[in-house]
Design a protein around this motif. Sequence first.
Motif, PDB file in Angstrom:
ATOM      1  N   VAL A 184       0.831  -1.205   0.000  1.00 54.71           N
ATOM      2  CA  VAL A 184       0.000   0.000   0.000  1.00 54.71           C
ATOM      3  C   VAL A 184       0.867   1.258   0.000  1.00 54.71           C
ATOM      4  N   MET A 185       1.899   1.254   0.836  1.00 58.12           N
ATOM      5  CA  MET A 185       2.793   2.413   0.902  1.00 58.12           C
ATOM      6  C   MET A 185       3.487   2.661  -0.433  1.00 58.12           C
ATOM      7  N   THR A 186       3.908   1.586  -1.094  1.00 60.80           N
ATOM      8  CA  THR A 186       4.555   1.718  -2.402  1.00 60.80           C
ATOM      9  C   THR A 186       3.595   2.330  -3.406  1.00 60.80           C
ATOM     10  N   GLU A 187       2.362   1.804  -3.426  1.00 60.60           N
ATOM     11  CA  GLU A 187       1.353   2.341  -4.338  1.00 60.60           C
ATOM     12  C   GLU A 187       1.057   3.808  -4.006  1.00 60.60           C
ATOM     13  N   ASN A 188       0.987   4.098  -2.729  1.00 58.61           N
ATOM     14  CA  ASN A 188       0.711   5.461  -2.275  1.00 58.61           C
ATOM     15  C   ASN A 188       1.822   6.423  -2.707  1.00 58.61           C
ATOM     16  N   MET A 189       3.066   5.980  -2.606  1.00 62.29           N
ATOM     17  CA  MET A 189       4.195   6.821  -2.997  1.00 62.29           C
ATOM     18  C   MET A 189       4.163   7.198  -4.474  1.00 62.29           C
ATOM     19  N   MET A 190       3.537   6.344  -5.277  1.00 61.79           N
ATOM     20  CA  MET A 190       3.464   6.617  -6.714  1.00 61.79           C
ATOM     21  C   MET A 190       2.334   7.578  -7.068  1.00 61.79           C
ATOM     22  N   ALA A 191       1.458   7.877  -6.105  1.00 64.55           N
ATOM     23  CA  ALA A 191       0.313   8.744  -6.373  1.00 64.55           C
ATOM     24  C   ALA A 191       0.739  10.192  -6.542  1.00 64.55           C
ATOM     25  N   ARG A 192      -0.015  10.894  -7.345  1.00 65.36           N
ATOM     26  CA  ARG A 192       0.273  12.305  -7.595  1.00 65.36           C
ATOM     27  C   ARG A 192       0.196  13.112  -6.311  1.00 65.36           C
ATOM     28  N   ASP A 193      -0.804  12.836  -5.447  1.00 64.10           N
ATOM     29  CA  ASP A 193      -0.972  13.618  -4.223  1.00 64.10           C
ATOM     30  C   ASP A 193       0.173  13.395  -3.236  1.00 64.10           C
ATOM     31  N   ALA A 194       0.751  12.193  -3.219  1.00 55.99           N
ATOM     32  CA  ALA A 194       1.899  11.952  -2.353  1.00 55.99           C
ATOM     33  C   ALA A 194       3.100  12.761  -2.836  1.00 55.99           C
ATOM     34  N   GLU A 195       3.305  12.772  -4.141  1.00 55.60           N
ATOM     35  CA  GLU A 195       4.398  13.567  -4.707  1.00 55.60           C
ATOM     36  C   GLU A 195       4.215  15.045  -4.393  1.00 55.60           C
ATOM     37  N   GLU A 196       2.975  15.525  -4.542  1.00 50.65           N
ATOM     38  CA  GLU A 196       2.667  16.926  -4.257  1.00 50.65           C
ATOM     39  C   GLU A 196       2.811  17.222  -2.774  1.00 50.65           C
ATOM     40  N   GLY A 197       2.306  16.345  -1.926  1.00 53.67           N
ATOM     41  CA  GLY A 197       2.365  16.576  -0.493  1.00 53.67           C
ATOM     42  C   GLY A 197       3.782  16.598   0.045  1.00 53.67           C
ATOM     43  N   ILE A 198       4.599  15.661  -0.416  1.00 50.35           N
ATOM     44  CA  ILE A 198       5.994  15.622   0.027  1.00 50.35           C
ATOM     45  C   ILE A 198       6.740  16.854  -0.473  1.00 50.35           C
ATOM     46  N   GLY A 199       6.463  17.221  -1.725  1.00 48.89           N
ATOM     47  CA  GLY A 199       7.099  18.415  -2.274  1.00 48.89           C
ATOM     48  C   GLY A 199       6.710  19.668  -1.515  1.00 48.89           C
ATOM     49  N   ALA A 200       5.440  19.766  -1.156  1.00 48.90           N
ATOM     50  CA  ALA A 200       4.964  20.932  -0.418  1.00 48.90           C
ATOM     51  C   ALA A 200       5.590  20.989   0.971  1.00 48.90           C
ATOM     52  N   PHE A 201       5.771  19.815   1.592  1.00 48.06           N
ATOM     53  CA  PHE A 201       6.406  19.766   2.910  1.00 48.06           C
ATOM     54  C   PHE A 201       7.852  20.262   2.829  1.00 48.06           C
ATOM     55  N   ILE A 202       8.562  19.782   1.832  1.00 53.96           N
ATOM     56  CA  ILE A 202       9.960  20.193   1.667  1.00 53.96           C
ATOM     57  C   ILE A 202      10.068  21.690   1.364  1.00 53.96           C
ATOM     58  N   GLU A 203       9.126  22.177   0.544  1.00 52.13           N
ATOM     59  CA  GLU A 203       9.155  23.583   0.125  1.00 52.13           C
ATOM     60  C   GLU A 203       8.430  24.499   1.095  1.00 52.13           C
ATOM     61  N   LYS A 204       7.904  23.918   2.175  1.00 54.99           N
ATOM     62  CA  LYS A 204       7.204  24.693   3.218  1.00 54.99           C
ATOM     63  C   LYS A 204       6.054  25.515   2.638  1.00 54.99           C
ATOM     64  N   ARG A 205       5.168  24.823   1.904  1.00 51.69           N
ATOM     65  CA  ARG A 205       3.988  25.464   1.347  1.00 51.69           C
ATOM     66  C   ARG A 205       2.784  24.550   1.539  1.00 51.69           C
ATOM     67  N   THR A 206       1.585  25.065   1.306  1.00 50.20           N
ATOM     68  CA  THR A 206       0.369  24.273   1.423  1.00 50.20           C
ATOM     69  C   THR A 206       0.180  23.428   0.171  1.00 50.20           C
ATOM     70  N   PRO A 207      -0.048  22.136   0.326  1.00 47.79           N
ATOM     71  CA  PRO A 207      -0.226  21.290  -0.859  1.00 47.79           C
ATOM     72  C   PRO A 207      -1.538  21.566  -1.582  1.00 47.79           C
ATOM     73  N   THR A 208      -1.554  21.305  -2.858  1.00 49.25           N
ATOM     74  CA  THR A 208      -2.772  21.411  -3.669  1.00 49.25           C
ATOM     75  C   THR A 208      -3.159  20.007  -4.086  1.00 49.25           C
ATOM     76  N   TRP A 209      -4.226  19.515  -3.498  1.00 44.05           N
ATOM     77  CA  TRP A 209      -4.636  18.134  -3.772  1.00 44.05           C
ATOM     78  C   TRP A 209      -5.449  18.019  -5.057  1.00 44.05           C
ATOM     79  N   ARG A 210      -5.234  16.927  -5.751  1.00 46.26           N
ATOM     80  CA  ARG A 210      -6.055  16.590  -6.910  1.00 46.26           C
ATOM     81  C   ARG A 210      -6.852  15.313  -6.656  1.00 46.26           C
ATOM     82  N   ASP A 211      -6.663  14.753  -5.470  1.00 43.31           N
ATOM     83  CA  ASP A 211      -7.354  13.519  -5.081  1.00 43.31           C
ATOM     84  C   ASP A 211      -7.053  12.381  -6.037  1.00 43.31           C
ATOM     85  N   GLU A 212      -5.773  12.279  -6.404  1.00 46.89           N
ATOM     86  CA  GLU A 212      -5.361  11.200  -7.303  1.00 46.89           C
ATOM     87  C   GLU A 212      -3.921  10.800  -7.005  1.00 46.89           C
TER      88      GLU A 212
END
Length: 303
Positions: free
Chosen positions: A275-303
């Motif tokens: 599940v974690m592997t599949e989750n890591m491949m999701a667009r929202d995980a990529e966006e969320g991790i990027g937003a955390f690193i960049e210290k900004r609010t993530p923009t979810w697409r629910d995908e």
Amino acid sequence: MLFPPSLHLPCYIKLSASSNCNNPTGNAPMSAQAARAPSPQAPILLRDTVGSIAVLTLNRPAARNSLSQAMIASLHAALNEIGDEKAVRGVVIAANGPAFSAGHDIKELTARRTDPDRGRAFFAEMMNACSAMMQAVVHLPKPVVASVQGIATAAGCQLVASCDLAIASEAASFATPGVDIGLFCSTPMVALSRNVPRKQAMEMLLTGEPIPAARAREIGLVNRVVAAGTERDAAIALAEKVALKSAYTVKLGKEAFYRQVEMNLAEAYRYAAEVMTENMMARDAEEGIGAFIEKRTPTWRDE
């Protein structure tokens, strides 16, 4: 189809900001002739929308919101409908009147004792329908929060335990009292035993004694206890907090949670890693991790 085809699906009413008890549709005022006509029976299940949260309200206060055949079918139908609505990101199950739910409608069940089979077929139909509805709560890909203002007994307690989260009024109480009337709460036991420690579940099931909201929180049946009268707002606020997250992530996580708890430790870890592997491949995980690193609010697409 998740509900038995033999169950009717009574309509429930959707409320809106412009709704009122006399004119719930918000249409033009009724004619004088229509106004003199007998009022239709109040819907047994109400649905309101607060932002992205659907609020389902049990509306049989005179019957202590017992889970009749019609109530079970209405709840199940509403959950199925909500499952397909992208605009809805969370659900609150609440109730009108002094009781959250007193469980199965014992009068409705007892009336079928006169059937040729003494009610066996109807009892089986009802227990299976109720079990399917409870599973629909668990399988809904959105968080479900119970708002409990009074007693939640037997199948009413089961409904609370089936929800992902629960807020209780300090005046609420919980019980599985079937043993007092010679009817062990076997189906409520399934949800209860998956929420609270074994010894605590057995004490509730074997004694039938009610426990107050504070004790329910101690054993893990509810998340929070709040001042009487504020439980619905608190439940909506909790649902809204989850609704701010990625809907894809919440759906994935909720399904994974309920699946892994039924596995042994090694199986659970293997499944969770997938599940974690599949989750890591999701667009929202990529966006969320990027937003955390960049210290900004993530923009979810629910995908």
